[in-house]
Design a protein around this motif. Structure first.
Motif, PDB file in Angstrom:
ATOM      1  N   ASP A  64      63.659   3.463 -42.879  1.00 22.54           N
ATOM      2  CA  ASP A  64      62.928   4.543 -42.667  1.00 22.54           C
ATOM      3  C   ASP A  64      61.325   4.081 -43.214  1.00 22.54           C
ATOM      4  OD1 ASP A  64      61.721   7.061 -43.492  1.00 22.54           O
ATOM      5  OD2 ASP A  64      63.642   7.988 -43.419  1.00 22.54           O
ATOM      6  N   ASP A  65      60.364   4.748 -42.621  1.00 17.29           N
ATOM      7  CA  ASP A  65      59.047   4.520 -43.055  1.00 17.29           C
ATOM      8  C   ASP A  65      58.558   5.001 -44.241  1.00 17.29           C
ATOM      9  OD1 ASP A  65      59.195   6.817 -41.374  1.00 17.29           O
ATOM     10  OD2 ASP A  65      57.044   6.772 -41.352  1.00 17.29           O
ATOM     11  N   GLU A  66      59.439   6.036 -44.999  1.00 19.84           N
ATOM     12  CA  GLU A  66      58.893   6.795 -46.138  1.00 19.84           C
ATOM     13  C   GLU A  66      59.918   6.164 -47.153  1.00 19.84           C
ATOM     14  OE1 GLU A  66      59.108  10.958 -45.494  1.00 19.84           O
ATOM     15  OE2 GLU A  66      58.371  10.989 -43.439  1.00 19.84           O
ATOM     16  N   LYS A  67      59.050   5.688 -48.292  1.00 16.63           N
ATOM     17  CA  LYS A  67      60.019   5.127 -49.282  1.00 16.63           C
ATOM     18  C   LYS A  67      60.965   6.112 -50.019  1.00 16.63           C
ATOM     19  CE  LYS A  67      59.231   2.615 -53.715  1.00 16.63           C
ATOM     20  NZ  LYS A  67      60.242   1.458 -53.333  1.00 16.63           N
ATOM     21  N   GLN A  68      60.473   7.397 -50.158  1.00 18.00           N
ATOM     22  CA  GLN A  68      61.193   8.413 -50.758  1.00 18.00           C
ATOM     23  C   GLN A  68      62.575   8.705 -50.081  1.00 18.00           C
ATOM     24  OE1 GLN A  68      58.509  11.597 -51.371  1.00 18.00           O
ATOM     25  NE2 GLN A  68      58.602  11.213 -53.727  1.00 18.00           N
ATOM     26  N   ALA A  69      62.495   8.542 -48.596  1.00 20.03           N
ATOM     27  CA  ALA A  69      63.564   8.822 -47.783  1.00 20.03           C
ATOM     28  C   ALA A  69      64.586   7.801 -47.989  1.00 20.03           C
ATOM     29  CB  ALA A  69      63.256   9.241 -46.361  1.00 20.03           C
ATOM     30  N   ARG A  70      64.108   6.312 -48.011  1.00 20.69           N
ATOM     31  CA  ARG A  70      64.989   5.349 -48.304  1.00 20.69           C
ATOM     32  C   ARG A  70      65.668   5.383 -49.875  1.00 20.69           C
ATOM     33  NH1 ARG A  70      60.697   2.512 -46.668  1.00 20.69           N
ATOM     34  NH2 ARG A  70      60.154   1.384 -48.688  1.00 20.69           N
ATOM     35  N   GLU A  71      64.884   5.864 -50.778  1.00 19.63           N
ATOM     36  CA  GLU A  71      65.426   5.880 -52.041  1.00 19.63           C
ATOM     37  C   GLU A  71      66.556   6.983 -52.056  1.00 19.63           C
ATOM     38  OE1 GLU A  71      64.989   4.128 -54.709  1.00 19.63           O
ATOM     39  OE2 GLU A  71      63.678   2.698 -53.409  1.00 19.63           O
ATOM     40  N   GLY A  72      66.324   8.146 -51.462  1.00 15.04           N
ATOM     41  CA  GLY A  72      67.340   9.115 -51.554  1.00 15.04           C
ATOM     42  C   GLY A  72      68.649   8.889 -50.536  1.00 15.04           C
ATOM     43  N   VAL A  73      68.511   7.950 -49.605  1.00 18.65           N
ATOM     44  CA  VAL A  73      69.723   7.654 -49.127  1.00 18.65           C
ATOM     45  C   VAL A  73      70.413   6.559 -50.036  1.00 18.65           C
ATOM     46  CG1 VAL A  73      70.620   6.304 -47.107  1.00 18.65           C
ATOM     47  CG2 VAL A  73      68.926   7.949 -46.732  1.00 18.65           C
ATOM     48  N   LYS A  74      69.504   5.606 -50.603  1.00 19.08           N
ATOM     49  CA  LYS A  74      70.333   4.715 -51.510  1.00 19.08           C
ATOM     50  C   LYS A  74      70.813   5.577 -52.618  1.00 19.08           C
ATOM     51  CE  LYS A  74      66.792   2.221 -52.463  1.00 19.08           C
ATOM     52  NZ  LYS A  74      65.932   0.853 -53.005  1.00 19.08           N
ATOM     53  N   ILE A  75      70.604   6.530 -53.283  1.00 22.22           N
ATOM     54  CA  ILE A  75      71.151   7.237 -54.349  1.00 22.22           C
ATOM     55  C   ILE A  75      72.235   7.920 -53.632  1.00 22.22           C
ATOM     56  CG2 ILE A  75      70.877   9.458 -55.788  1.00 22.22           C
ATOM     57  CD1 ILE A  75      68.000   8.899 -55.711  1.00 22.22           C
ATOM     58  N   LEU A  76      72.328   8.593 -52.604  1.00 25.85           N
ATOM     59  CA  LEU A  76      73.754   9.090 -52.107  1.00 25.85           C
ATOM     60  C   LEU A  76      74.533   7.968 -51.745  1.00 25.85           C
ATOM     61  CD1 LEU A  76      72.091  11.586 -49.477  1.00 25.85           C
ATOM     62  CD2 LEU A  76      73.336  12.082 -51.529  1.00 25.85           C
ATOM     63  N   LEU A  77      74.090   6.786 -51.206  1.00 23.49           N
ATOM     64  CA  LEU A  77      75.296   5.731 -50.855  1.00 23.49           C
ATOM     65  C   LEU A  77      75.921   4.953 -52.230  1.00 23.49           C
ATOM     66  CD1 LEU A  77      73.581   3.997 -47.902  1.00 23.49           C
ATOM     67  CD2 LEU A  77      75.648   5.599 -47.949  1.00 23.49           C
ATOM     68  N   SER A  78      75.202   5.305 -53.405  1.00 18.63           N
ATOM     69  CA  SER A  78      75.441   4.439 -54.929  1.00 18.63           C
ATOM     70  C   SER A  78      76.648   5.061 -55.011  1.00 18.63           C
ATOM     71  CB  SER A  78      74.560   4.694 -55.676  1.00 18.63           C
ATOM     72  OG  SER A  78      74.442   6.280 -56.166  1.00 18.63           O
ATOM     73  N   SER A  79      77.183   6.136 -54.659  1.00 19.44           N
ATOM     74  CA  SER A  79      78.417   6.893 -55.066  1.00 19.44           C
ATOM     75  C   SER A  79      79.703   6.381 -54.245  1.00 19.44           C
ATOM     76  CB  SER A  79      78.427   8.542 -55.205  1.00 19.44           C
ATOM     77  OG  SER A  79      78.140   9.196 -54.113  1.00 19.44           O
ATOM     78  N   VAL A  80      79.478   5.937 -53.012  1.00 17.65           N
ATOM     79  CA  VAL A  80      80.380   5.602 -51.999  1.00 17.65           C
ATOM     80  C   VAL A  80      80.634   3.974 -52.144  1.00 17.65           C
ATOM     81  CG1 VAL A  80      80.822   5.767 -49.395  1.00 17.65           C
ATOM     82  CG2 VAL A  80      79.156   7.217 -50.460  1.00 17.65           C
ATOM     83  N   SER A  81      81.795   3.956 -52.593  1.00 19.74           N
ATOM     84  CA  SER A  81      82.290   2.499 -53.004  1.00 19.74           C
ATOM     85  C   SER A  81      82.600   1.716 -51.579  1.00 19.74           C
ATOM     86  CB  SER A  81      83.367   2.235 -53.904  1.00 19.74           C
ATOM     87  OG  SER A  81      84.497   3.140 -53.478  1.00 19.74           O
ATOM     88  N   GLU A  82      82.941   2.353 -50.621  1.00 19.15           N
ATOM     89  CA  GLU A  82      83.212   1.806 -49.375  1.00 19.15           C
ATOM     90  C   GLU A  82      82.053   0.969 -48.816  1.00 19.15           C
ATOM     91  OE1 GLU A  82      84.054   4.657 -49.877  1.00 19.15           O
ATOM     92  OE2 GLU A  82      86.206   4.549 -50.160  1.00 19.15           O
ATOM     93  N   VAL A  83      80.939   1.638 -48.974  1.00 17.94           N
ATOM     94  CA  VAL A  83      79.465   1.074 -48.251  1.00 17.94           C
ATOM     95  C   VAL A  83      78.899   0.211 -49.416  1.00 17.94           C
ATOM     96  CG1 VAL A  83      77.434   1.857 -47.445  1.00 17.94           C
ATOM     97  CG2 VAL A  83      79.277   3.243 -47.057  1.00 17.94           C
ATOM     98  N   GLN A  84      78.530  -1.077 -48.778  1.00 14.64           N
ATOM     99  CA  GLN A  84      77.549  -2.185 -49.387  1.00 14.64           C
ATOM    100  C   GLN A  84      76.242  -2.055 -48.854  1.00 14.64           C
ATOM    101  OE1 GLN A  84      78.922  -5.876 -48.369  1.00 14.64           O
ATOM    102  NE2 GLN A  84      77.119  -6.969 -49.750  1.00 14.64           N
ATOM    103  N   LEU A  85      75.273  -1.589 -49.473  1.00 12.60           N
ATOM    104  CA  LEU A  85      74.025  -1.831 -48.868  1.00 12.60           C
ATOM    105  C   LEU A  85      73.316  -3.246 -48.590  1.00 12.60           C
ATOM    106  CD1 LEU A  85      71.410  -0.314 -47.885  1.00 12.60           C
ATOM    107  CD2 LEU A  85      70.656  -0.006 -50.181  1.00 12.60           C
ATOM    108  N   LEU A  86      73.161  -3.554 -47.590  1.00 10.45           N
ATOM    109  CA  LEU A  86      72.698  -4.991 -47.390  1.00 10.45           C
ATOM    110  C   LEU A  86      71.172  -5.081 -47.577  1.00 10.45           C
ATOM    111  CD1 LEU A  86      74.520  -5.589 -44.018  1.00 10.45           C
ATOM    112  CD2 LEU A  86      75.075  -6.553 -46.086  1.00 10.45           C
ATOM    113  N   ASP A  87      70.551  -4.261 -47.298  1.00  7.97           N
ATOM    114  CA  ASP A  87      68.987  -3.957 -47.301  1.00  7.97           C
ATOM    115  C   ASP A  87      68.299  -2.889 -46.864  1.00  7.97           C
ATOM    116  OD1 ASP A  87      66.509  -5.298 -47.819  1.00  7.97           O
ATOM    117  OD2 ASP A  87      66.608  -7.069 -46.476  1.00  7.97           O
ATOM    118  N   GLU A  88      67.201  -2.741 -46.667  1.00  7.91           N
ATOM    119  CA  GLU A  88      66.397  -1.703 -45.960  1.00  7.91           C
ATOM    120  C   GLU A  88      64.977  -2.278 -45.541  1.00  7.91           C
ATOM    121  OE1 GLU A  88      63.766   0.384 -49.379  1.00  7.91           O
ATOM    122  OE2 GLU A  88      65.744  -0.015 -50.202  1.00  7.91           O
TER     123      GLU A  88
END
Length: 64
Positions: free
Chosen positions: A7-31
């Protein structure tokens, strides 16, 4: 499941990261902040899941 956020918007990327932080099955590789960076990271990291913004300047989500 290995994920990449694009995403080109930092706030949008941060929002998705916050949502994914509660999903243990998902490992965030990068952005990525634009289409060019997205293509490079998709090719190198080979994510299972991509959270992709469609409207980005330059190379948009559809072109990615």
């Amino acid at each position: 499941m290995r994920a990449l956020i694009i995403d080109d918007e930092k706030q949008a990327r941060e929002g998705v990261k916050i949502l994914l932080s509660s999903v243990s099955e998902v490992q965030l590789l990068d952005e990525a902040k634009d289409g060019e960076e997205a293509i490079e990271k998709i090719n190198s990291l080979k994510p299972d899941l991509i959270f992709l913004d469609v409207q980005m300047p330059g190379i948009n989500g559809f072109d990615v």
